[in-house]
Design an enzyme around this catalytic site. Structure first.
Site, short mmCIF file in Angstrom:
data_model
loop_
_atom_site.label_atom_id
_atom_site.label_comp_id
_atom_site.label_asym_id
_atom_site.label_seq_id
_atom_site.Cartn_x
_atom_site.Cartn_y
_atom_site.Cartn_z
N GLY A 1 29.60 51.36 15.43
CA GLY A 1 28.68 51.49 14.32
C GLY A 1 27.33 50.90 14.64
CB SER A 2 24.34 50.81 14.75
OG SER A 2 24.89 50.86 16.04
CG ASN A 3 23.87 47.30 10.00
OD1 ASN A 3 24.53 48.09 9.35
ND2 ASN A 3 24.27 46.06 10.24
#
Length: 775
Positions: free
Chosen positions: A222-224
């Site tokens: 994932g990631s932001n």
């Protein structure tokens, strides 16, 4: 001094540095490559051309991570079994159960078909440009020069010192590594099924279970990302926060570097093993990051088999034979394992769902994508959002991620400009079925040619959507993504109307997405207690480092009320569990995921079970209020009470007090350093994790081996960039390196380091070390 004069002056300094260094005989080394390392071992590579740039990065990376790179080269060469044993775990970053033999069969099937060679032999824009080829050739040469300089027997890391599996690499090895990264969201998820597929006419396959697994489009990464425009920054320029959540080991581990060719390219950020370009980073005037997107990278096709012939299938009523490719894998101790890999017109046939009547085949949209490195190089050279967008549109090679970018004029940009199969909503509706399988748009009817991917006049190659279809948004306040679909990239301007294959709109957002949007909202209004409204590096890092646990913010008080009213509950094993001490611990908890947060261990153990309870919230999701629903924990549910009793009992069995701090249980892999953060399920923005996620019998969580990795905060203005970075697991995977855990220690207290981008910043570093190489 004007910006133009200043840039000229810096360029002059850099050119003088390159030209003025001699080769030891007093003659100018016109083709020299300079590697300058600043604090924490970060290399700044300075070269005259792309081949030299690749050479310097390859050399620097090998100095820090030769063992890791050699291991990855062995993997993509299909040689793990002969060196490490056929049945040992392959340490795959996506499929954690993959064995060496299955990994080798998968990779050797690509070799037998010359897949990588064909993909990268395409002329540009479909294949690598000359500049990309030069930097790849140079990278291989740089790695090999390091090996020649120190020798395999002289490697500082005992893990691979004097080992037969360490060898010089070739440009083909680099292409294979890039290809493996490119297809990890498609073919990379089913390596075991490809390697073990075989006709099993009498097998009673558990169709529903197999279908559920195959149709699951979630990627375990994932990631932001937040890109903030001029209306929401205090300095009136642009701001970007990059927070990718990726593995801390292996082929997807980030490495920080700056790459400079004076007057041509100057970019700083992070790359991965074997990739000679920056993948997330910034130039002097533009910054970008990526988040894994919700778009599907593949289609599953249900094959209707010809009666009595399990390796033939029907398309429009006519039989077609599968392609069979024999794979031989040498194994440790001598001998060879033989397998057969099967393919249909759509792609490889998968094991686990092959009966006398049907089989399943996977088509990966990135299987022919040789454009990935072209996009990275174009982004490395971009000076604005206006330059980045056409570069992505030209190559259409971003493999599996969204892009968030901002420039010094304060333009913020989001797009899912990734490679996505051309599957219309109408096709999905008509074709989302297969013999013997439940109806679903994730599984298409392979017996009908009308279910094949379509073509788009704006696409660079058949079978994909063109740029005019991408979900995209340009703003002067902000855009953001935390791995949900594009719908609420900015709640003031919802993105709707794109094909469903890109991801759904008007559906429930994750707790991480919700807390991220709340962090942004509070920062824009200045109500978070970290300073005046608007983004700066200090205020953004303060908001990020708050380590909010959103599930606890929403539900902790309800849980405390529940256990105070009924201080005894029954666990799953029938034990009566006293909740009083746990109740008090949760009431005193600061709702944070900091190392010193007491109560965070108990909450995680509880919430990992509670969030799976049906109807866990009494107020369901409402598309009209997506940022605040669902809410209100259903404490009347016996399953919620049981989840708390189980959590308290688990801690007691492990000898862990309910008040135990996070640092007592959460440590980084390899270094044992206490680190902040919590799981995606808990609604933390700073995601970390190990496998499995729950408390182990010894009272600790599995060592953190994934999550927040290369973190970067950048401010951009006409005066130039200012940035802070933090590589959570540090530059080197080698335990003997001084840069094996130095940044990990900083992660404990979230002390980010200054990004030394300008020539004056680099030269001012008291830790500066310079090495001159002559390719």
């Amino acid at each position: 001094m004007t910006a133009g004069v200043r840039c000229f002056s810096v360029l002059g300094l850099v050119l003088a540095l390159l030209a003025g260094i001699t080769n030891g005989t007093g003659a100018a080394a016109s083709e020299s490559v300079v590697i300058r390392r600043t604090e924490y071992g970060i290399p700044h590579v300075l070269a005259h051309d792309f081949a030299g740039l690749g050479f310097g990065l390859g050399y620097a990376f090998a100095e820090d991570n030769m063992c890791s790179l050699a291991d990855i080269v062995v993997t993509v060469a299909g040689e793990r079994s002969v060196y490490f044993g056929a049945d040992a775990n392959a340490e795959d970053p996506v499929d954690r159960q993959l064995t060496n033999i299955d990994s080798d069969v998968f990779h050797r099937s690509l070799h037998e078909n010359h897949t990588v060679e064909r993909v990268f032999d395409q002329p540009p824009p479909l294949g690598p440009t000359d500049e990309v080829e030069d930097i790849i050739d140079g990278y291989a040469d740089g790695v090999n020069r390091y090996l020649a300089d120190v020798g395999v027997a002289g490697l500082p890391d005992s893990e691979c010192r004097d080992k037969p599996w360490v060898r010089p690499i070739t440009p083909l090895d680099v292409h294979r590594i890039i290809y493996d990264i490119t297809v990890f969201g498609g073919l990379g998820r089913v390596k075991t099924r490809i390697a073990t597929a075989a006709p099993t006419p009498h097998q009673a396959a558990p169709i529903d279970a197999v279908f559920t697994e195959l149709a699951d489009d979630t990627v375990p990464l994932g990631s932001n990302g937040i890109a903030v425009g001029r209306d929401a920054t205090q300095q009136g320029g642009g701001f970007l926060l990059a927070n990718p959540h990726f593995p801390w080991r292996g082929a997807l581990r980030f490495y920080q570097a700056q790459l400079t060719i004076p007057g041509i390219l100057d970019v700083s950020g992070a790359t991965m093993p074997g990739v000679p370009l920056v993948m997330i980073g910034h130039t002097a005037r533009m910054a970008w990051t990526h988040t894994v997107s919700t778009a599907r990278r593949h289609s599953l096709y249900a094959l209707q088999l010809v009666p009595g012939d399990p390796t033939s299938y029907l398309v429009d009523g006519r039989p077609e034979r599968m392609t069979e490719r024999s794979i031989a894998v040498p194994v440790l101790g001598g001998g060879t394992v033989h397998r057969t890999v099967y393919s249909s017109r759509y792609g490889p046939v998968l094991g686990g769902a092959w009966t006398e009547s049907h089989a399943v085949s996977l088509r990966d949209v990135n299987a022919g994508n040789g454009r990935t490195a072209n996009v990275w190089l174009a982004m490395n050279r971009a000076g604005s959002v206006a330059e980045l967008r056409p570069a992505q549109d030209r190559y259409q090679g971003v493999p599996f991620v969204n892009t968030l970018a901002v420039d010094d004029t304060g333009v913020a940009y989001y797009a899912d400009a990734s490679v996505v199969p051309h599957l219309t909503d109408t096709q999905a509706l008509l074709c989302g079925r297969g013999p013997g399988f439940p109806p679903s748009a994730a599984l298409l009817d392979g017996s009908l040619s009308l279910c094949e991917w379509g073509s788009d006049p704006g696409a660079v190659t058949p079978g994909i959507f063109g740029p005019q279809v991408y979900p995209a948004l340009t703003r002067t306040d902000f855009v953001t993504n935390s791995n949900d679909s594009a719908w609420l990239t900015n709640p003031a301007a919802p993105i709707v109307g794109t094909p469903q294959i890109f991801g759904p709109a008007t559906t429930m957002r994750s707790l991480r997405t919700r807390v991220g949007l709340d962090i942004i909202d509070r920062r824009l209004r200045g109500t978070d207690g970290f300073g005046p409204p608007g983004f700066t590096i200090p205020t953004a890092l303060a908001a990020f480092s708050a380590e909010r646990n959103h599930s606890a913010e929403l539900a902790r008080d309800s849980v405390v009320s529940m256990c105070r009213e009924q201080p005894t509950a029954v666990a799953t094993d029938g034990r009566a569990v006293e909740l009083g001490e746990a109740c008090a611990a949760l009431a005193q908890w600061d709702l944070r995921a900091r190392p010193d947060s007491g109560g965070a261990v108990l909450w995680r153990q509880f919430w990992l079970a509670a969030e799976r309870v049906p109807h866990a919230w009494t107020v369901p999701f409402d598309p009209a209020n997506p940022l605040t629903t669902p809410n209100t924990l259903n404490t009347a549910s016996p399953d919620i009470r049981r989840a708390l009793a189980d959590a308290v009992a688990r801690l007691a069995d492990a000898g862990v007090a309910p008040t135990a701090s996070l640092s007592s249980a959460q440590r980084s892999i390899g270094t044992g350093v206490a680190v902040p953060g919590c799981t995606h399920q808990e609604g933390c923005y700073n995601v970390i994790g190990g496998d499995p996620p729950g408390l182990r019998p010894d009272g600790t969580f599995a060592p953190v081996d994934s999550g927040s990795s290369f973190m970067m905060a950048v401010e951009l203005s006409p005066e130039g960039p200012s940035a802070r970075t933090l590589l959570t697991y540090s530059q080197s995977a080698a335990a003997t390196s001084p840069h094996h855990s130095d940044q990990t220690q900083l992660f404990t207290t979230e002390d980010w380091i200054a990004d030394r981008f300008t020539e004056s910043d680099i030269r001012a570093d008291p830790a500066l070390r310079t090495r001159v190489l002559h390719p």
